[in-house]
Design an enzyme around this catalytic site. Structure first.
Site, PDB file in Angstrom:
ATOM      1  N   ARG A  43      84.593  32.376  47.056  1.00 28.52           N
ATOM      2  CA  ARG A  43      83.459  33.196  46.455  1.00 28.52           C
ATOM      3  C   ARG A  43      82.063  32.766  46.021  1.00 28.52           C
ATOM      4  O   ARG A  43      81.133  33.192  45.799  1.00 28.52           O
ATOM      5  CB  ARG A  43      84.223  33.796  45.263  1.00 28.52           C
ATOM      6  CG  ARG A  43      83.483  34.835  44.473  1.00 28.52           C
ATOM      7  CD  ARG A  43      84.256  35.215  43.063  1.00 28.52           C
ATOM      8  NE  ARG A  43      85.704  36.007  43.595  1.00 28.52           N
ATOM      9  CZ  ARG A  43      86.676  36.302  43.050  1.00 28.52           C
ATOM     10  NH1 ARG A  43      86.606  35.818  41.754  1.00 28.52           N
ATOM     11  NH2 ARG A  43      87.761  36.742  43.599  1.00 28.52           N
ATOM     12  N   THR A  96      91.721  40.796  34.458  1.00 29.06           N
ATOM     13  CA  THR A  96      92.831  41.301  33.750  1.00 29.06           C
ATOM     14  C   THR A  96      93.623  42.251  34.248  1.00 29.06           C
ATOM     15  O   THR A  96      93.569  43.361  33.934  1.00 29.06           O
ATOM     16  CB  THR A  96      92.413  41.428  32.427  1.00 29.06           C
ATOM     17  OG1 THR A  96      91.373  42.566  32.432  1.00 29.06           O
ATOM     18  CG2 THR A  96      91.762  40.201  31.755  1.00 29.06           C
ATOM     19  N   GLU A 172      81.553  44.342  28.393  1.00 32.29           N
ATOM     20  CA  GLU A 172      80.506  45.196  29.337  1.00 32.29           C
ATOM     21  C   GLU A 172      80.747  46.601  29.473  1.00 32.29           C
ATOM     22  O   GLU A 172      81.873  47.306  29.168  1.00 32.29           O
ATOM     23  CB  GLU A 172      80.667  44.544  30.783  1.00 32.29           C
ATOM     24  CG  GLU A 172      82.077  44.483  31.377  1.00 32.29           C
ATOM     25  CD  GLU A 172      82.534  45.710  32.171  1.00 32.29           C
ATOM     26  OE1 GLU A 172      81.304  46.552  32.294  1.00 32.29           O
ATOM     27  OE2 GLU A 172      83.356  46.170  32.471  1.00 32.29           O
ATOM     28  N   CYS A 283      88.584  49.908  36.444  1.00 31.74           N
ATOM     29  CA  CYS A 283      88.652  49.971  34.701  1.00 31.74           C
ATOM     30  C   CYS A 283      89.579  50.950  34.322  1.00 31.74           C
ATOM     31  O   CYS A 283      90.276  50.958  33.429  1.00 31.74           O
ATOM     32  CB  CYS A 283      87.200  49.927  34.340  1.00 31.74           C
ATOM     33  SG  CYS A 283      86.264  48.253  34.364  1.00 31.74           S
ATOM     34  N   PHE A 284      89.021  52.208  34.734  1.00 28.47           N
ATOM     35  CA  PHE A 284      89.587  53.406  34.216  1.00 28.47           C
ATOM     36  C   PHE A 284      90.943  53.457  34.327  1.00 28.47           C
ATOM     37  O   PHE A 284      91.691  53.625  32.924  1.00 28.47           O
ATOM     38  CB  PHE A 284      88.928  54.777  34.891  1.00 28.47           C
ATOM     39  CG  PHE A 284      87.513  55.044  34.509  1.00 28.47           C
ATOM     40  CD1 PHE A 284      86.950  54.307  33.604  1.00 28.47           C
ATOM     41  CD2 PHE A 284      86.984  55.977  35.132  1.00 28.47           C
ATOM     42  CE1 PHE A 284      85.483  54.576  33.193  1.00 28.47           C
ATOM     43  CE2 PHE A 284      85.756  56.519  34.638  1.00 28.47           C
ATOM     44  CZ  PHE A 284      85.092  55.803  33.683  1.00 28.47           C
TER      45      PHE A 284
END
Length: 468
Positions: A43, A96, A172, A283-284
């Protein structure tokens, strides 16, 4: 540490948040050295690629920021110990994911990488260091980080150890596809903490380009919770309008007209009222599941149930679209070629995490469909990784194509699943000639003009249209 004395910043994690965020900070603060570290050498090598088309994250405008900052004061490295030791501020921006095993499996966040990062900071940091939570975390994670950082270091006196670290929350609020714009022109910057000097030090960095009134300061727990709630509210709006889209289809209403009407109310606003195949991204779903877990943990089952419905409705919308496709194609897609346009969860990103396209594609493959998949930014290797990871006893097959023309050859249907701009500008008269009649176009993003599709002799369905 004195305000404005920040000279070195380190970010642990070179992913979708860490890479772009640190790039913009380095761009706006050329006098501060910014180093992004990661244990994944491949990466880091990708972030250091001379050909900016090969960097691991696609975001409009990111390449221009990298051109200005990379090699000047922005560096990507695997030198974890040296980078942390030199840093005045360490951002923790690691993954996470939702736990797959143990207590809270399927809902609670797995913070093992956050803990590992905190231990690295505790081990390698020199002098006074500000540690900033950038990852989306469960409420009160900062307490765990503080506990790790405050554990006495045998090489440092107890008094020095307790004075070495300040922990702040700085979540963020980026939307993939507009992350650079969101970083350069944020609605707000949120900083949570109880150390005023540390808060001022971090605030001084953002003040280089963010108006003072847009920097909000709270306690740690309010900051951590605000991130989860922000995403939950946005996801809730998407699920709400998708529920309305189903009602529109059976009553003769048009969800686009309904959205415009209710969005004109200044109390509601027009954003996030576009019906589609549901929300995706990293995220959601994850944040709402974590919110559900927290509510149950603190004895609020009714609140947990409320938020859980947002996720269930999202999954239902994707299943509803899949069943609609099945119904329109005479009840079966076995052996039929379907062109899928778009595999990213939204336009202007190469992120496929929780993509509605993935869920719908898997259902169609299980039914025996032959999928021809096109996406302008998602690679064949990434599509293979996603589909193969979820492979079951499929009857269908899939292939990756580089052009839309190739995708539609002898196709029974075209499924527009990602709102890429180029999909709104297709020549349907030309494409219709390549398809097998009677052919369909399923527009889940409402980006094509219905009259063009119908004039080309194609059957047409779009989400939330009562005349389907």
């Amino acid at each position: 540490m004195k305000i404005n004395s920040i000279s070195h910043i380190c970010c642990i994690g070179a992913g979708y948040v860490g890479g772009p965020t640190m790039s913009v900070i380095a761009d706006r603060c050329p006098d501060i050295e910014v180093t992004v570290i990661d244990i994944n050498k491949d990466r880091i090598d990708a972030w250091n690629e001379k050909d900016l088309r090969k960097i691991p994250v696609y975001e409009p405008g990111l390449d221009e920021v990298l051109k200005r900052a990379r090699g000047r004061n922005l560096f990507f490295s695997t030198a974890i110990e040296a980078s942390i030791a030199k840093a005045d501020i360490v951002f923790i921006s690691v993954n996470t994911p939702i736990k797959s095993k143990g207590v809270g499996a399927g809902q609670a966040s797995d913070i093992r990488w956050v803990e590992a990062s905190a231990r690295q900071v505790a081990k390698y940091a020199k002098g006074k260091t500000i540690v900033v939570e950038k990852s989306t975390l469960p409420v009160r994670t900062a307490a765990a980080i503080k506990s790790i950082l405050e554990t006495p270091n045998k090489n440092i006196s107890e008094d020095e150890s307790c004075q070495r670290f300040s922990v702040l929350s700085n979540p963020e609020f980026l939307a993939e596809g507009t992350a650079i714009k969101d970083l350069e022109e944020p609605d707000r910057v949120l900083i949570g903490g109880d150390d005023s000097s540390a808060i001022e030090a971090l605030k001084s960095i953002y003040l280089r380009w963010v108006p003072k009134e847009q920097i909000l300061c709270t306690n740690l727990w309010s900051s951590e919770l605000s991130k989860l709630i922000s995403n939950a509210f946005l996801a809730q709006r998407i699920s709400s309008i998708n529920a309305v889209s189903a009602l529109c289809e059976v009553t003769g209403a048009d969800v686009r007209e309904v959205s415009k009407a209710i969005g004109a109310d200044h109390r509601i606003g027009k954003k996030f009222l576009e019906a589609g195949p549901g929300f995706g991204g990293s995220c959601f779903k994850k944040d709402i599941l974590n919110l559900v877990y927290l509510c149950n943990h603190f004895g609020l089952p009714e609140v947990a149930s409320y938020w859980e419905q947002v996720i269930e409705l999202n999954a239902w919308q994707q299943q509803r679209i899949y069943r609609t496709i099945l119904h329109k194609l005479f009840g079966t897609v076995n052996g039929k070629k379907l062109a899928i346009l778009g595999f990213a969860f939204k336009a202007d990103t190469n992120d496929t995490r929780e993509s509605p396209s993935l869920r719908i594609a898997l259902d169609l493959l299980e039914e025996g469909a032959l999928l021809s998949i096109h996406d302008p930014k998602v690679s064949e290797d990434k599509i293979f990784e996603d589909l193969n990871r979820n492979e079951a006893a499929w009857e269908g097959k899939w292939s990756y194509v580089k052009t839309i023309s190739e995708a539609v050859i002898e196709a029974d249907a075209v499924l527009i699943l990602t709102d890429w701009k180029e999909y709104a500008e297709l020549d349907w008269f030309d494409l219709a000639k390549k398809m097998r009649a009677p052919a369909w176009v399923f527009d889940t993003r409402s980006i094509v003009e219905p009259s063009q599709i119908k004039s080309a002799g194609l059957n047409f369905w779009r989400v939330g249209d009562g005349v389907n």
